[in-house]
Design an enzyme around this catalytic site. Structure first.
Site, PDB file in Angstrom:
ATOM      1  N   HIS A   1       5.544 -13.914  -4.962  1.00 13.28           N
ATOM      2  CA  HIS A   1       4.705 -14.019  -3.382  1.00 13.28           C
ATOM      3  C   HIS A   1       4.360 -12.639  -3.311  1.00 13.28           C
ATOM      4  O   HIS A   1       3.148 -12.324  -2.971  1.00 13.28           O
ATOM      5  CB  HIS A   1       5.737 -14.310  -2.527  1.00 13.28           C
ATOM      6  CG  HIS A   1       5.315 -13.958  -1.148  1.00 13.28           C
ATOM      7  ND1 HIS A   1       4.412 -14.743  -0.315  1.00 13.28           N
ATOM      8  CD2 HIS A   1       5.872 -12.965  -0.139  1.00 13.28           C
ATOM      9  CE1 HIS A   1       4.345 -14.024   0.875  1.00 13.28           C
ATOM     10  NE2 HIS A   1       4.897 -13.033   0.810  1.00 13.28           N
TER      11      HIS A   1
ATOM     12  N   ASP B   1     -28.634  -3.971  -4.643  1.00 16.44           N
ATOM     13  CA  ASP B   1     -27.469  -5.060  -5.102  1.00 16.44           C
ATOM     14  C   ASP B   1     -26.401  -3.751  -5.388  1.00 16.44           C
ATOM     15  O   ASP B   1     -26.481  -2.629  -5.041  1.00 16.44           O
ATOM     16  CB  ASP B   1     -27.810  -5.461  -6.626  1.00 16.44           C
ATOM     17  CG  ASP B   1     -26.722  -6.561  -6.916  1.00 16.44           C
ATOM     18  OD1 ASP B   1     -25.729  -6.523  -6.877  1.00 16.44           O
ATOM     19  OD2 ASP B   1     -27.404  -7.757  -7.109  1.00 16.44           O
TER      20      ASP B   1
ATOM     21  N   TRP C   1       8.740  -7.375  -6.514  1.00 18.45           N
ATOM     22  CA  TRP C   1       7.293  -6.910  -6.816  1.00 18.45           C
ATOM     23  C   TRP C   1       7.351  -5.522  -7.097  1.00 18.45           C
ATOM     24  O   TRP C   1       6.404  -5.082  -7.866  1.00 18.45           O
ATOM     25  CB  TRP C   1       6.373  -7.245  -5.829  1.00 18.45           C
ATOM     26  CG  TRP C   1       6.076  -6.272  -4.490  1.00 18.45           C
ATOM     27  CD1 TRP C   1       7.012  -6.186  -3.362  1.00 18.45           C
ATOM     28  CD2 TRP C   1       5.209  -5.241  -4.533  1.00 18.45           C
ATOM     29  NE1 TRP C   1       6.748  -4.911  -2.691  1.00 18.45           N
ATOM     30  CE2 TRP C   1       5.531  -4.352  -3.479  1.00 18.45           C
ATOM     31  CE3 TRP C   1       4.050  -4.536  -5.287  1.00 18.45           C
ATOM     32  CZ2 TRP C   1       4.810  -3.189  -3.068  1.00 18.45           C
ATOM     33  CZ3 TRP C   1       3.626  -3.383  -4.857  1.00 18.45           C
ATOM     34  CH2 TRP C   1       3.741  -2.715  -3.865  1.00 18.45           C
TER      35      TRP C   1
ATOM     36  N   SER D   1      -9.700  -4.842 -13.784  1.00 20.70           N
ATOM     37  CA  SER D   1     -10.619  -5.129 -12.928  1.00 20.70           C
ATOM     38  C   SER D   1     -10.752  -4.248 -11.640  1.00 20.70           C
ATOM     39  O   SER D   1     -11.912  -4.109 -11.302  1.00 20.70           O
ATOM     40  CB  SER D   1     -10.118  -6.643 -12.359  1.00 20.70           C
ATOM     41  OG  SER D   1     -10.694  -7.128 -11.246  1.00 20.70           O
ATOM     42  N   SER D   2      -9.627  -3.783 -11.038  1.00 21.20           N
ATOM     43  CA  SER D   2      -9.738  -2.989  -9.895  1.00 21.20           C
ATOM     44  C   SER D   2     -10.580  -1.850 -10.102  1.00 21.20           C
ATOM     45  O   SER D   2     -11.300  -1.437  -9.337  1.00 21.20           O
ATOM     46  CB  SER D   2      -8.295  -2.593  -9.265  1.00 21.20           C
ATOM     47  OG  SER D   2      -7.592  -3.710  -9.043  1.00 21.20           O
TER      48      SER D   2
ATOM     49  N   HIS E   1       2.448   3.921  -3.165  1.00 19.84           N
ATOM     50  CA  HIS E   1       1.923   4.180  -1.621  1.00 19.84           C
ATOM     51  C   HIS E   1       0.806   4.461  -1.529  1.00 19.84           C
ATOM     52  O   HIS E   1       0.112   3.723  -0.350  1.00 19.84           O
ATOM     53  CB  HIS E   1       2.964   5.521  -1.171  1.00 19.84           C
ATOM     54  CG  HIS E   1       2.808   5.587   0.447  1.00 19.84           C
ATOM     55  ND1 HIS E   1       3.711   4.703   0.977  1.00 19.84           N
ATOM     56  CD2 HIS E   1       2.048   6.157   1.007  1.00 19.84           C
ATOM     57  CE1 HIS E   1       3.210   4.986   2.254  1.00 19.84           C
ATOM     58  NE2 HIS E   1       2.320   5.777   2.316  1.00 19.84           N
TER      59      HIS E   1
ATOM     60  N   GLU F   1      -1.399   2.653  -2.825  1.00 21.08           N
ATOM     61  CA  GLU F   1      -1.735   1.305  -3.037  1.00 21.08           C
ATOM     62  C   GLU F   1      -1.520   0.608  -1.472  1.00 21.08           C
ATOM     63  O   GLU F   1      -2.373  -0.440  -1.158  1.00 21.08           O
ATOM     64  CB  GLU F   1      -0.721   0.374  -3.892  1.00 21.08           C
ATOM     65  CG  GLU F   1      -0.791  -1.123  -3.825  1.00 21.08           C
ATOM     66  CD  GLU F   1      -2.032  -1.611  -4.530  1.00 21.08           C
ATOM     67  OE1 GLU F   1      -2.528  -1.098  -4.959  1.00 21.08           O
ATOM     68  OE2 GLU F   1      -2.242  -2.719  -4.046  1.00 21.08           O
TER      69      GLU F   1
ATOM     70  N   TYR G   1      -2.291   2.092   1.286  1.00 21.07           N
ATOM     71  CA  TYR G   1      -3.356   2.363   1.874  1.00 21.07           C
ATOM     72  C   TYR G   1      -4.585   1.794   1.429  1.00 21.07           C
ATOM     73  O   TYR G   1      -5.709   1.600   2.266  1.00 21.07           O
ATOM     74  CB  TYR G   1      -3.199   3.796   2.002  1.00 21.07           C
ATOM     75  CG  TYR G   1      -2.248   4.736   2.956  1.00 21.07           C
ATOM     76  CD1 TYR G   1      -2.401   4.313   4.306  1.00 21.07           C
ATOM     77  CD2 TYR G   1      -1.275   5.020   2.364  1.00 21.07           C
ATOM     78  CE1 TYR G   1      -1.216   4.775   4.844  1.00 21.07           C
ATOM     79  CE2 TYR G   1      -0.182   5.333   3.307  1.00 21.07           C
ATOM     80  CZ  TYR G   1      -0.130   5.570   4.588  1.00 21.07           C
ATOM     81  OH  TYR G   1       0.817   5.690   5.132  1.00 21.07           O
TER      82      TYR G   1
ATOM     83  N   SER H   1     -13.180  -0.928  12.867  1.00 21.87           N
ATOM     84  CA  SER H   1     -14.191  -0.128  13.502  1.00 21.87           C
ATOM     85  C   SER H   1     -15.645  -0.853  13.697  1.00 21.87           C
ATOM     86  O   SER H   1     -16.602  -0.100  14.228  1.00 21.87           O
ATOM     87  CB  SER H   1     -14.384   0.963  12.497  1.00 21.87           C
ATOM     88  OG  SER H   1     -12.910   1.874  12.409  1.00 21.87           O
TER      89      SER H   1
ATOM     90  N   HIS I   1       9.394   8.531   0.154  1.00 16.48           N
ATOM     91  CA  HIS I   1       9.847   7.898   1.368  1.00 16.48           C
ATOM     92  C   HIS I   1      10.516   6.423   1.034  1.00 16.48           C
ATOM     93  O   HIS I   1      11.309   5.949   1.842  1.00 16.48           O
ATOM     94  CB  HIS I   1       9.230   8.053   2.401  1.00 16.48           C
ATOM     95  CG  HIS I   1       7.903   7.220   2.470  1.00 16.48           C
ATOM     96  ND1 HIS I   1       6.773   7.671   3.098  1.00 16.48           N
ATOM     97  CD2 HIS I   1       7.458   6.163   1.858  1.00 16.48           C
ATOM     98  CE1 HIS I   1       5.810   6.718   2.965  1.00 16.48           C
ATOM     99  NE2 HIS I   1       6.365   5.797   2.473  1.00 16.48           N
ATOM    100  N   HIS I   2      10.095   5.691  -0.221  1.00 10.71           N
ATOM    101  CA  HIS I   2      10.274   4.358  -0.451  1.00 10.71           C
ATOM    102  C   HIS I   2      11.781   4.487  -1.131  1.00 10.71           C
ATOM    103  O   HIS I   2      12.492   3.530  -1.498  1.00 10.71           O
ATOM    104  CB  HIS I   2       9.326   3.734  -1.514  1.00 10.71           C
ATOM    105  CG  HIS I   2       8.021   3.656  -0.644  1.00 10.71           C
ATOM    106  ND1 HIS I   2       7.905   2.528   0.105  1.00 10.71           N
ATOM    107  CD2 HIS I   2       6.946   4.202  -0.511  1.00 10.71           C
ATOM    108  CE1 HIS I   2       6.577   2.551   0.496  1.00 10.71           C
ATOM    109  NE2 HIS I   2       6.254   3.551   0.159  1.00 10.71           N
TER     110      HIS I   2
ATOM    111  N   THR J   1      -3.264   8.455  11.963  1.00 10.37           N
ATOM    112  CA  THR J   1      -3.152   7.078  12.318  1.00 10.37           C
ATOM    113  C   THR J   1      -3.221   6.831  13.741  1.00 10.37           C
ATOM    114  O   THR J   1      -3.870   5.871  14.107  1.00 10.37           O
ATOM    115  CB  THR J   1      -1.921   6.548  11.545  1.00 10.37           C
ATOM    116  OG1 THR J   1      -1.897   6.678  10.487  1.00 10.37           O
ATOM    117  CG2 THR J   1      -2.059   4.832  11.662  1.00 10.37           C
TER     118      THR J   1
ATOM    119  N   LYS K   1      -6.826   7.362  15.035  1.00  7.35           N
ATOM    120  CA  LYS K   1      -7.590   5.844  14.971  1.00  7.35           C
ATOM    121  C   LYS K   1      -7.360   4.797  15.859  1.00  7.35           C
ATOM    122  O   LYS K   1      -8.343   4.361  16.486  1.00  7.35           O
ATOM    123  CB  LYS K   1      -7.337   5.133  13.495  1.00  7.35           C
ATOM    124  CG  LYS K   1      -7.882   6.201  12.226  1.00  7.35           C
ATOM    125  CD  LYS K   1      -7.678   5.426  10.912  1.00  7.35           C
ATOM    126  CE  LYS K   1      -8.664   5.724  10.078  1.00  7.35           C
ATOM    127  NZ  LYS K   1     -10.231   5.418  10.395  1.00  7.35           N
TER     128      LYS K   1
ATOM    129  N   ARG L   1      17.182  -7.543   2.237  1.00 11.61           N
ATOM    130  CA  ARG L   1      16.295  -8.182   1.972  1.00 11.61           C
ATOM    131  C   ARG L   1      16.630  -8.875   0.505  1.00 11.61           C
ATOM    132  O   ARG L   1      17.482  -8.544   0.087  1.00 11.61           O
ATOM    133  CB  ARG L   1      14.780  -7.504   1.904  1.00 11.61           C
ATOM    134  CG  ARG L   1      15.106  -6.321   0.950  1.00 11.61           C
ATOM    135  CD  ARG L   1      13.741  -5.348   0.977  1.00 11.61           C
ATOM    136  NE  ARG L   1      12.652  -5.910   0.590  1.00 11.61           N
ATOM    137  CZ  ARG L   1      11.372  -5.001  -0.046  1.00 11.61           C
ATOM    138  NH1 ARG L   1      11.530  -3.704   0.065  1.00 11.61           N
ATOM    139  NH2 ARG L   1      10.335  -5.417  -0.682  1.00 11.61           N
TER     140      ARG L   1
END
Lengths: 532, 183, 386
Positions: free
Chosen positions: A78, A107, A143, A171-172, A255, A257, A259, A270, A304-305, A330, A333, A452
């Protein structure tokens, strides 16, 4: 208005091929954008089904539907599918459709590579999903695939998982290179960087983030591969390695990722809020700087993770302070969006509803993020449902709502037809209620002590889990309504005008709806409309 | 003209991609260096060559506690001969650990040290340790394994107890493999 | 006309907001089901206060920001005839809302830093306990200078499989009950030395605000001084494989004298177990103990009916090891099988338990080998390294 001419110049530009081959060989940014969007929706439903399995199992205490082994495969798949298969490709799809139209380019800069970078994805995800049917089952280590659970203790399918991640990474990276080259080199003559719409800005920064961190992800899975098959010991203490090193390298990717999945959402919101507030975006410059500072900060906060892995106090303090700092850009924004709405002349069509829900619910996710940054409190929050609630608040009503807002906002431009507004609003309210009923109670059970990634839980968590599951079913099934609305809109509906929305500004609203197969073959001259 | 410009941008970006891939791998030695300097993960340094300048601080006494662990699937008997020692900073101490291979076959083991509190790791200097080498024992064979160490005289005053743990890993399978990239 | 209507709306809304805030405060005080525990240590209370302080700050910011948004949404509607204003930047305002969050963050960081410093304080402890994570149980060792007096035991889930699989009613403390809880005295500084046998686990007792990853090959420490007697429950907090959700932690905090009695009993038990290795066991005794050991240790993988979950956890019925030569059977139970999930139980079980479980596996679920093994034989094999 300049682009209306396009339709009469068919001798210069051939239209799309017919049949399936159109999609296989297409190099047209609009076709590829469509492919990405449909693919991501398919993955969204696939990952969503897995979420339904998870929530069904957690509906009541006890093991009812699935066994723990399979439950772990579900949580893992998931997460991987939603992150790499649903959210990221959706944003790439939006970039494909919109970036050339917003900057007045004919294009993407590298159309052939664009085709490759899309067509890698179905292979990558087929490989990953096929692991569900392999002996030993699909990846079951979360994950975040922490070693040694994902190396020495992994099912044999881990090798396929690693190759799938490699393919997605390629790909990315290709997609991002394309975006950067397009934005830097193909802007309409005279368009300065600080004149670009924010969506283009956020994607430019996102693409740089992707280029910087996807190779690190490739590196870390390569190290895993070597540990599993070639006898190295990067992550095994027995051979002189360190399992914690895995987490450092992973989160150095992980991290930014996070963002990558939210910056384009900022761009979408926006664009939408000013349109429906009929007022220019407040603080354009500060929006650009805030995005850039968030991107920069994302590289220096990864640990921090992993506050509980045993980092020296100086490290804990540094990562705490750096993380808290992210709240500042943040906040800027959010304040800018609120200031854009202030004294506007607002109407609340579906895209605006999703955008406003985004601002509110993303901010709630930001609050819990701030709480998680505080190390002593994080020791209580870490790896509980509080974290699950936090990142789902920023990812579902955050990223996913922004994608839906974008879909409703630009659908008339893509299809030439207006979607069904009352169905759209129904979809919004069902999703809004569903999301909150699902994820808000998860704050409670997390604080009360529910870890979790568990298939079964203690009795005191039962009530809120049941509520959460019911919300999840509501949210999950409402997405079929979304599918229906989109198909209905493609098949027909009220014809859309060029501008579609009364307050819309930007080059994409100067071309007819639906957008012709080829646009801006000659660059637009009037750039006053460029930034919304 | 645009193609040339595109090519330039692409080349730069591919450079970044390759650079970041390499950086991912560079994090491995960088992390080791970082840990060695700060003791960030409680790993101890390699062999220490004692200099005659190490002054013994007779006024301080530090308790050093020894833990032993077997990693999964490691059947050896493995224990410290004493659980704790009280030592003075600066003085050379020695103790022994006992290992016996109770499995039915010859096995090779690697002991991995870890210190807590982790910032104490940089003040523990080992002049001789069985963890510097792999240990091979035939079935039923037992061995007293020596450890000689000095606690640095500069160890912060708040550290009163230091725990040194050894985890024994079965590396019989890996010994034959010469592919190991890391020593 | 419009104005009056809006004012009414606004008042109702703010009334709603404040009342919900008020009630949620009441609720938070009363319901431990929806909030972090205050815990029973000085540190855990500090953490709780920090958490509530941050929560309050977030709620306040939320009220201001969302309040402005809601007012704007109510007043500045096109349907009400609102005309859009023309402003789109204001340097002063932008500087203001950059500075204010920074100030708030500093205010948050100060107590957080001091609490963290207190948590990292490496003071002298009264009791050192090694906590070791296994797939999927915990082992506690009370470190003692005299190895003969060291108490060491495995603590595993006590909730029966029938409750988990909904064949029996779930009782209180479902999934949060263990066979051997960790016992500690109150008002003593306990140091936990946390490590792992296999994958990464995390030792978490919410009431102590202690959560630390257990990492194979590394030892991390954490500490607690528990002030109130009681039973405190936690769970493994890091995904560690199949039964991650089924390895709870239960700590019984007791007054010092009760602890002393308990410890003496445990030490006596350890001695007795050692002595039992010497005596001759009957088949019935072996089968009885074997069943207990099997249910505690082997059942999660090989299942109650011995059928296992192939291929990861092979069946023990009518095939392979359990119906082959007994020496091989003992060897695998003692030493594990490398490359599989089968651990070396020689490190966890005493010779009597191993003898019993081997005997049990060979004579149940229709396996009828009829043979048995004495603890002394197992001990001999351990000593001779066979």
């Amino acid at each position: 208005m300049s682009a209306v001419i396009e339709e009469h110049h068919d001798d210069h530009h051939h239209g799309p091929d017919k049949g399936i081959l159109r999609w296989v060989f297409t190099t047209n940014h609009k076709d590829i954008g469509t492919l990405y969007l449909w693919f991501s929706f398919l993955m969204f439903l696939t990952g969503g089904c897995m979420a339904m399995v998870i929530r069904a199992e957690l509906f009541q205490p006890g093991l009812q539907i699935v066994q723990p082994e399979f439950f772990n495969q579900m949580t893992t798949m998931h997460g991987l599918i939603m992150v790499f298969g649903a959210v990221m490709p959706a944003f790439v799809g939006l970039a494909n459709w919109l970036v050339p139209m917003m900057i007045g380019a004919p294009d993407m800069a590298l159309p052939r590579m664009n085709n490759y970078s899309f067509w890698i994805l179905p292979f990558a995800f087929s490989m990953m999903l096929s692991s569900l049917f392999m002996e030993g089952g699909a990846p079951n280590f979360g994950w975040t695939f922490y070693a040694p659970l994902s190396t020495e203790y992994a099912p044999p399918s881990v090798t396929f998982f690693i190759f799938a991640v490699h393919l997605m990474g390629i790909s990315s990276i290709m997609g991002s290179i394309n975006v950067v080259v397009t934005i830097l080199n193909l802007r309409a003559p005279g368009m300065r960087l600080m004149q670009m719409p924010l969506f283009v800005w956020t994607w430019l920064i996102t693409a740089y983030l992707l280029i910087a961190v996807m190779p690190v992800l490739a590196g870390v899975v390569t190290m895993m591969l070597m540990d599993i098959h070639f006898g190295t010991a990067f992550f095994s203490a027995g051979g002189g390695g360190d399992p914690v090193l895995f987490q450092h390298v992973f989160w150095f990717f992980g991290h930014p990722e996070v963002y990558i999945m939210i910056l384009p959402a900022f761009g979408v919101v926006s664009a939408i809020i000013p349109t429906f507030a009929r007022k220019r975006l407040f603080g354009y410059d500060s929006m650009v700087y805030a995005t850039a500072s968030i991107a920069f900060l994302s590289f220096i906060v990864w640990a921090h993770h992993m506050f509980t892995v045993g980092i020296p106090i100086a490290g804990e303090l540094y990562f705490m302070y750096a993380t808290m700092l992210i709240a500042v850009p943040t906040g800027v924004k959010v304040f800018n969006w609120v200031a854009t709405m202030w004294r506007g002349s607002m109407s609340f069509e579906t895209p605006m509803l999703f955008a406003i829900a985004f601002v509110i619910l993303f901010t709630i996710g930001g609050f819990s993020g701030l709480m998680l940054a505080i190390v002593p409190a994080d020791f209580q929050y870490h790896d509980t449902y509080f974290v699950v609630a936090h990142f789902h608040y920023v990812l579902v009503p955050g990223s996913v709502f922004s994608i839906m807002a974008a879909a409703y906002y630009w659908l008339p431009k893509w299809t030439g037809n207006m979607y069904d507004e009352s169905l759209g609003k129904t979809h919004f309210w069902l999703s809004f209620i569903g999301v909150n009923v699902t994820f808000f109670p998860q704050h409670f059970v997390g604080l009360a002590g529910m870890p979790r990634r568990i298939p079964d839980y203690a009795l005191q968590f039962a009530d809120y889990n049941m509520i959460s599951s019911m919300g999840a079913f509501l949210f999950g099934f409402s997405q079929l309504l979304f599918l229906f609305i989109v198909i209905k809109c493609i098949r027909g509906g009220k014809k859309a005008t060029s501008q579609v929305w009364e307050g819309a500004h930007g080059l994409e609203w100067t071309i007819p709806s639906p957008a012709p197969y080829h646009t801006f073959s000659t660059p637009p001259e009037d750039l006053r409309e460029a930034h919304g | 003209m645009q193609t040339a410009q595109n090519r330039k941008t692409i080349t730069k970006l591919i450079g970044v991609v390759i650079g970041m891939f390499a950086f991912g791998f560079a994090l491995v030695p960088l992390y080791d260096v970082f840990c060695e300097i700060t003791g960030a993960n409680g790993k101890t340094a390699g062999q220490y060559v004692s200099s005659s300048g190490d002054a013994v601080d007779q006024n301080r006494e530090i308790t050093i506690q020894f833990l032993t662990n077997n990693n999964a699937g490691m059947p050896w008997e493995f224990r410290p001969t004493v659980r704790t020692l009280k030592v003075h900073p600066g003085e050379l101490n020695s103790t022994e650990f006992f290992a016996r291979n109770i499995s039915g076959k010859t096995m090779t083991a690697q002991a991995v040290p870890s210190v807590t509190p982790f910032y104490a790791a940089e003040y523990l200097h080992k002049t001789e340790c069985f963890c510097f080498e792999q240990q091979q024992l035939a079935r039923g064979e037992g061995l007293d394994m020596p450890l000689r160490f000095i606690i640095d005289a500069n160890i912060p005053a708040e550290i009163k107890t230091l725990t040194l743990s050894y985890t024994l890993f079965d590396i019989t399978g890996e010994v034959e493999e010469t592919l190991a990239l890391r020593p | 006309m419009y104005r009056a209507k809006q004012c009414k709306w606004l008042m109702t809304l703010s009334a709603l907001l404040f009342s919900s805030l008020f009630f949620s405060n009441l609720a938070l005080a009363g319901w431990s089901d929806v909030n972090m525990t205050q815990g029973v240590t000085e540190i855990s209370r500090e953490v709780y206060d920090l958490h509530m302080f941050m929560f309050a700050v977030c709620v306040l910011i939320g009220i201001v920001v969302f309040g402005v948004m809601i007012v704007s949404m109510l007043l500045h509607r096109k349907s009400l005839g609102a005309q859009p204003a023309n402003f789109h930047e204001h340097t002063g305002l932008e500087i203001f809302w950059t500075i204010v969050p920074i100030v708030i963050l500093v205010v948050l960081a100060i107590p957080a830093t001091s609490t963290l410093r207190a948590m990292y304080d490496a003071g002298d402890s009264d009791i050192d306990i090694e906590v070791r994570g296994f797939q999927w149980k915990w082992q506690y060792t009370y470190l003692n200078d005299n190895p003969g007096e060291e108490v060491k035991f495995i603590s595993a889930l006590k909730t029966p499989q029938e409750e988990i699989h909904n064949q029996a009613n779930k009782r209180e403390h479902y999934l949060l009950d263990v066979d051997n809880p960790l016992v500690i005295p109150i008002n003593k500084r306990i140091r936990f030395l946390i490590t792992s046998n296999d994958v990464i686990h995390a030792f978490w007792v919410p009431a102590f605000a202690v959560k630390k990853d257990a990492i194979p090959g590394f030892v991390h420490e954490s500490w607690a001084v528990v002030e109130e007697p009681g039973i405190y429950r936690g769970q493994c907090a890091e995904l560690c494989g199949k039964d991650h959700g089924f390895m709870p932690i239960v700590v019984r905090a007791v007054p010092q004298d009760e602890y002393d009695t308990w410890l003496a009993e445990k030490q006596e038990e350890a001695r007795q177990v050692y002595e039992t290795v010497g005596k001759q066991w009957t088949m019935a005794e072996l089968m009885e103990t074997g069943e207990q050991v099997y249910n505690q240790t082997c059942l999660t993988c090989h299942q109650a009916n011995g059928q296992g979950i192939p291929p990861a956890f092979p069946s023990l019925v009518g095939q392979g090891l359990t119906v082959g030569p007994i020496e091989n059977h003992i060897d695998i139970v003692l030493n594990g099988k490398s490359g599989t999930a089968m651990q070396a139980f020689g490190a966890q079980l005493n010779p009597a338990q191993i003898a019993a479980v081997v005997t049990y596996e060979r004579n149940t679920w229709g396996n009828a080998m009829g043979d048995m093994v004495q603890p002394s034989k197992v001990n001999e094999m351990i000593q001779s390294g066979q």
